[in-house]
Design a protein around this motif. Sequence first.
Motif, PDB file in Angstrom:
ATOM      1  N   VAL A   1       0.851  -1.197   0.000  1.00  0.00           N
ATOM      2  CA  VAL A   1       0.000   0.000   0.000  1.00  0.00           C
ATOM      3  C   VAL A   1       0.887   1.248   0.000  1.00  0.00           C
ATOM      4  O   VAL A   1       1.794   1.385   0.827  1.00  0.00           O
ATOM      5  CB  VAL A   1      -0.938   0.007   1.219  1.00  0.00           C
ATOM      6  N   LEU A   2       0.614   2.143  -0.939  1.00  0.00           N
ATOM      7  CA  LEU A   2       1.371   3.396  -1.034  1.00  0.00           C
ATOM      8  C   LEU A   2       0.583   4.573  -0.450  1.00  0.00           C
ATOM      9  O   LEU A   2       1.124   5.375   0.311  1.00  0.00           O
ATOM     10  CB  LEU A   2       1.731   3.677  -2.494  1.00  0.00           C
ATOM     11  N   TYR A   3      -0.688   4.651  -0.805  1.00  0.00           N
ATOM     12  CA  TYR A   3      -1.539   5.742  -0.321  1.00  0.00           C
ATOM     13  C   TYR A   3      -2.904   5.186   0.065  1.00  0.00           C
ATOM     14  O   TYR A   3      -3.438   4.312  -0.606  1.00  0.00           O
ATOM     15  CB  TYR A   3      -1.748   6.812  -1.400  1.00  0.00           C
ATOM     16  N   LEU A   4      -3.482   5.739   1.123  1.00  0.00           N
ATOM     17  CA  LEU A   4      -4.829   5.376   1.564  1.00  0.00           C
ATOM     18  C   LEU A   4      -5.759   6.576   1.424  1.00  0.00           C
ATOM     19  O   LEU A   4      -5.375   7.712   1.707  1.00  0.00           O
ATOM     20  CB  LEU A   4      -4.823   4.934   3.033  1.00  0.00           C
TER      21      LEU A   4
ATOM     22  N   VAL B   1       1.445   5.882   2.995  1.00  0.00           N
ATOM     23  CA  VAL B   1       1.880   4.737   3.781  1.00  0.00           C
ATOM     24  C   VAL B   1       3.325   4.374   3.460  1.00  0.00           C
ATOM     25  O   VAL B   1       4.106   3.975   4.327  1.00  0.00           O
ATOM     26  CB  VAL B   1       0.950   3.528   3.531  1.00  0.00           C
ATOM     27  N   ALA B   2       3.690   4.511   2.185  1.00  0.00           N
ATOM     28  CA  ALA B   2       5.044   4.165   1.754  1.00  0.00           C
ATOM     29  C   ALA B   2       5.446   5.057   0.589  1.00  0.00           C
ATOM     30  O   ALA B   2       4.594   5.678  -0.055  1.00  0.00           O
ATOM     31  CB  ALA B   2       5.117   2.695   1.346  1.00  0.00           C
ATOM     32  N   THR B   3       6.737   5.109   0.302  1.00  0.00           N
ATOM     33  CA  THR B   3       7.235   5.911  -0.806  1.00  0.00           C
ATOM     34  C   THR B   3       7.064   5.139  -2.104  1.00  0.00           C
ATOM     35  O   THR B   3       7.465   3.967  -2.181  1.00  0.00           O
ATOM     36  CB  THR B   3       8.723   6.234  -0.603  1.00  0.00           C
TER      37      THR B   3
ATOM     38  N   GLN C   1       1.582  12.142   6.188  1.00  0.00           N
ATOM     39  CA  GLN C   1       2.592  11.079   6.122  1.00  0.00           C
ATOM     40  C   GLN C   1       2.449  10.088   7.269  1.00  0.00           C
ATOM     41  O   GLN C   1       2.223  10.478   8.411  1.00  0.00           O
ATOM     42  CB  GLN C   1       3.999  11.711   6.196  1.00  0.00           C
ATOM     43  N   GLY C   2       2.604   8.795   6.943  1.00  0.00           N
ATOM     44  CA  GLY C   2       2.800   7.788   7.973  1.00  0.00           C
ATOM     45  C   GLY C   2       1.567   7.032   8.407  1.00  0.00           C
ATOM     46  O   GLY C   2       0.619   7.623   8.933  1.00  0.00           O
ATOM     47  N   LEU C   3       1.582   5.702   8.208  1.00  0.00           N
ATOM     48  CA  LEU C   3       0.458   4.863   8.615  1.00  0.00           C
ATOM     49  C   LEU C   3       0.173   4.982  10.108  1.00  0.00           C
ATOM     50  O   LEU C   3      -0.983   4.931  10.540  1.00  0.00           O
ATOM     51  CB  LEU C   3       0.732   3.408   8.248  1.00  0.00           C
ATOM     52  N   GLU C   4       1.229   5.164  10.897  1.00  0.00           N
ATOM     53  CA  GLU C   4       1.060   5.253  12.349  1.00  0.00           C
ATOM     54  C   GLU C   4       0.221   6.464  12.761  1.00  0.00           C
ATOM     55  O   GLU C   4      -0.319   6.522  13.871  1.00  0.00           O
ATOM     56  CB  GLU C   4       2.423   5.295  13.052  1.00  0.00           C
ATOM     57  N   ASN C   5       0.073   7.431  11.855  1.00  0.00           N
ATOM     58  CA  ASN C   5      -0.708   8.638  12.146  1.00  0.00           C
ATOM     59  C   ASN C   5      -2.163   8.520  11.691  1.00  0.00           C
ATOM     60  O   ASN C   5      -2.897   9.514  11.691  1.00  0.00           O
ATOM     61  CB  ASN C   5      -0.063   9.849  11.467  1.00  0.00           C
ATOM     62  N   PHE C   6      -2.590   7.312  11.324  1.00  0.00           N
ATOM     63  CA  PHE C   6      -3.951   7.122  10.803  1.00  0.00           C
ATOM     64  C   PHE C   6      -5.045   7.656  11.730  1.00  0.00           C
ATOM     65  O   PHE C   6      -5.930   8.385  11.268  1.00  0.00           O
ATOM     66  CB  PHE C   6      -4.191   5.635  10.495  1.00  0.00           C
ATOM     67  N   PRO C   7      -5.057   7.337  13.039  1.00  0.00           N
ATOM     68  CA  PRO C   7      -6.181   7.801  13.866  1.00  0.00           C
ATOM     69  C   PRO C   7      -6.327   9.326  13.874  1.00  0.00           C
ATOM     70  O   PRO C   7      -7.443   9.851  13.749  1.00  0.00           O
ATOM     71  CB  PRO C   7      -5.832   7.266  15.266  1.00  0.00           C
ATOM     72  N   GLN C   8      -5.210  10.028  14.007  1.00  0.00           N
ATOM     73  CA  GLN C   8      -5.264  11.494  14.041  1.00  0.00           C
ATOM     74  C   GLN C   8      -5.647  12.054  12.668  1.00  0.00           C
ATOM     75  O   GLN C   8      -6.394  13.026  12.566  1.00  0.00           O
ATOM     76  CB  GLN C   8      -3.901  12.065  14.470  1.00  0.00           C
ATOM     77  N   ALA C   9      -5.132  11.428  11.616  1.00  0.00           N
ATOM     78  CA  ALA C   9      -5.434  11.902  10.262  1.00  0.00           C
ATOM     79  C   ALA C   9      -6.913  11.748   9.940  1.00  0.00           C
ATOM     80  O   ALA C   9      -7.533  12.649   9.372  1.00  0.00           O
ATOM     81  CB  ALA C   9      -4.580  11.139   9.246  1.00  0.00           C
ATOM     82  N   LEU C  10      -7.509  10.619  10.330  1.00  0.00           N
ATOM     83  CA  LEU C  10      -8.928  10.402  10.055  1.00  0.00           C
ATOM     84  C   LEU C  10      -9.783  11.480  10.722  1.00  0.00           C
ATOM     85  O   LEU C  10     -10.735  12.002  10.114  1.00  0.00           O
ATOM     86  CB  LEU C  10      -9.360   9.022  10.546  1.00  0.00           C
TER      87      LEU C  10
END
Length: 339
Positions: free
Chosen positions: A41-44, A336-338, A311-320
Motif C-alpha cells: 500500500v502506497l496511499y490510503l 503509507v510508503a514511498t 505522512q505515515g500509517l502510524e498517524n492514521f487515527p489522528q489523520a482520520l
Amino acid sequence: METNLQFRLAARPVGMVKDSDWQQADEPLRPLADGEIRVKVLYLSLDPAMRGWMNEGKSYIRPVAIGEVMRAGGVGVVVASKSPKFAVGDHVSGGTGVQRYWTGAADDKSGAFYKIDPTLAPLTTYLNTLGMPGMTAYFGLLESGQPKAGDTVVVSGAAGAVGQTVGQVAKQLGCRVVGIAGGKDKCDFVVNQLGFDACIDYKNDSVKDGLKQHCPQGVDVYFDNVGGEILDTVLTRINLKARIVICGAISQYNNTTAVKGPSNYLSLLVNRARMEGIVVFDYADRYHLGVAALAGWMKEGKVKSKEDIVQGLENFPQALNMLFEGKNFGKLVLQVATP
C-alpha cells in the motif's frame, strides 16, 4: 522478515473516534497461495464515509466487524504475484484496508483491484478525481442533480474531495456554481483555482445572507455533503423543481444525540422539489465512463485535483479525525510508503 502493520477496529466509537477504538496489529507476511497477489500500500483514501462504516446497524454496506482491519480504499504496487491477472510492478487501486500490505486472491471482490497508469496522473489522483470521490461527484451530480446550462448549483464541503469535483463538473456544463466552505483560504481556492462563481464562508459569514447575495435567482441544484443547519438553510432558497442530492452529512457523523433532520423539508412540497440520496457503488459498472470524462477535462486543464497528504500509517487515527475537525484542505490522503 517484513511485517504487516494493521489498524483493526477495537470498539464501536461514540462521538469522535478515540485512540482506544483502534487496535494495532503487526503480523508476519504469509506465503502466497496460487491465484493470490500481495499489494504494498502506497496511499490510503481517508473519507467521511469511514465513520459510518464503524457503526453497527443496517446501511448500504455491512459495518466493519470488531477485530477486522479497517476498511479503506487505497493505491499500491504489486510486490508478489501468483496470478496471471497482475504482474509484479503493476500499480493498482482497490480496497486495501488500513495496513501496509494487502494479501489475497487477485479476483477478491472486497479488494476489487484494477490496474492504474501512474504515467497518466499522480497516484493520489486515483483516490480523488479519478477515484471514488470523483465518481461520487460525477454520477451524483449528473444522475441525481440533473443540471442544465444556466442552473444555479450550490455545493457544500466545496473544498473537500467530492465538492471540488462537483463544482468543476457543473461549470463544464454551463452552470453558475456557488460553494460553501469553512475559512477564507478554502473559499479563495474554490473561486480562484477551481473556477467557482462564488463561495460562502460558513465559519465567518451568514450562509443565509450569502445565498441571498450569490443566488439571486434561487437554487436549482444543491449537492449536500454536510447536512445539519446548512441543508436547512439552503432549503429556504430552492426553486420550483429543484434537485437536492444527499451525498453525506459530515456535520452529523459524530453526534452522540439523534441526527438533526431538516426542519424546512416542507419547502420540497411547496416547490415540488426532489431530495435523493446517492451511493457511488451503484454506478460501479459505469466508472470507466466517469474516469474518461474527468481525465479528458483534466488533460485540457479544465478540472483540477487537490490532495492533502498526511505522512505515515502510524498517524492514521489522528489523520482520520482531521475530516471531522475541518482541518483537511482538499482530498485527504494518508501516505503509507514511498512510491
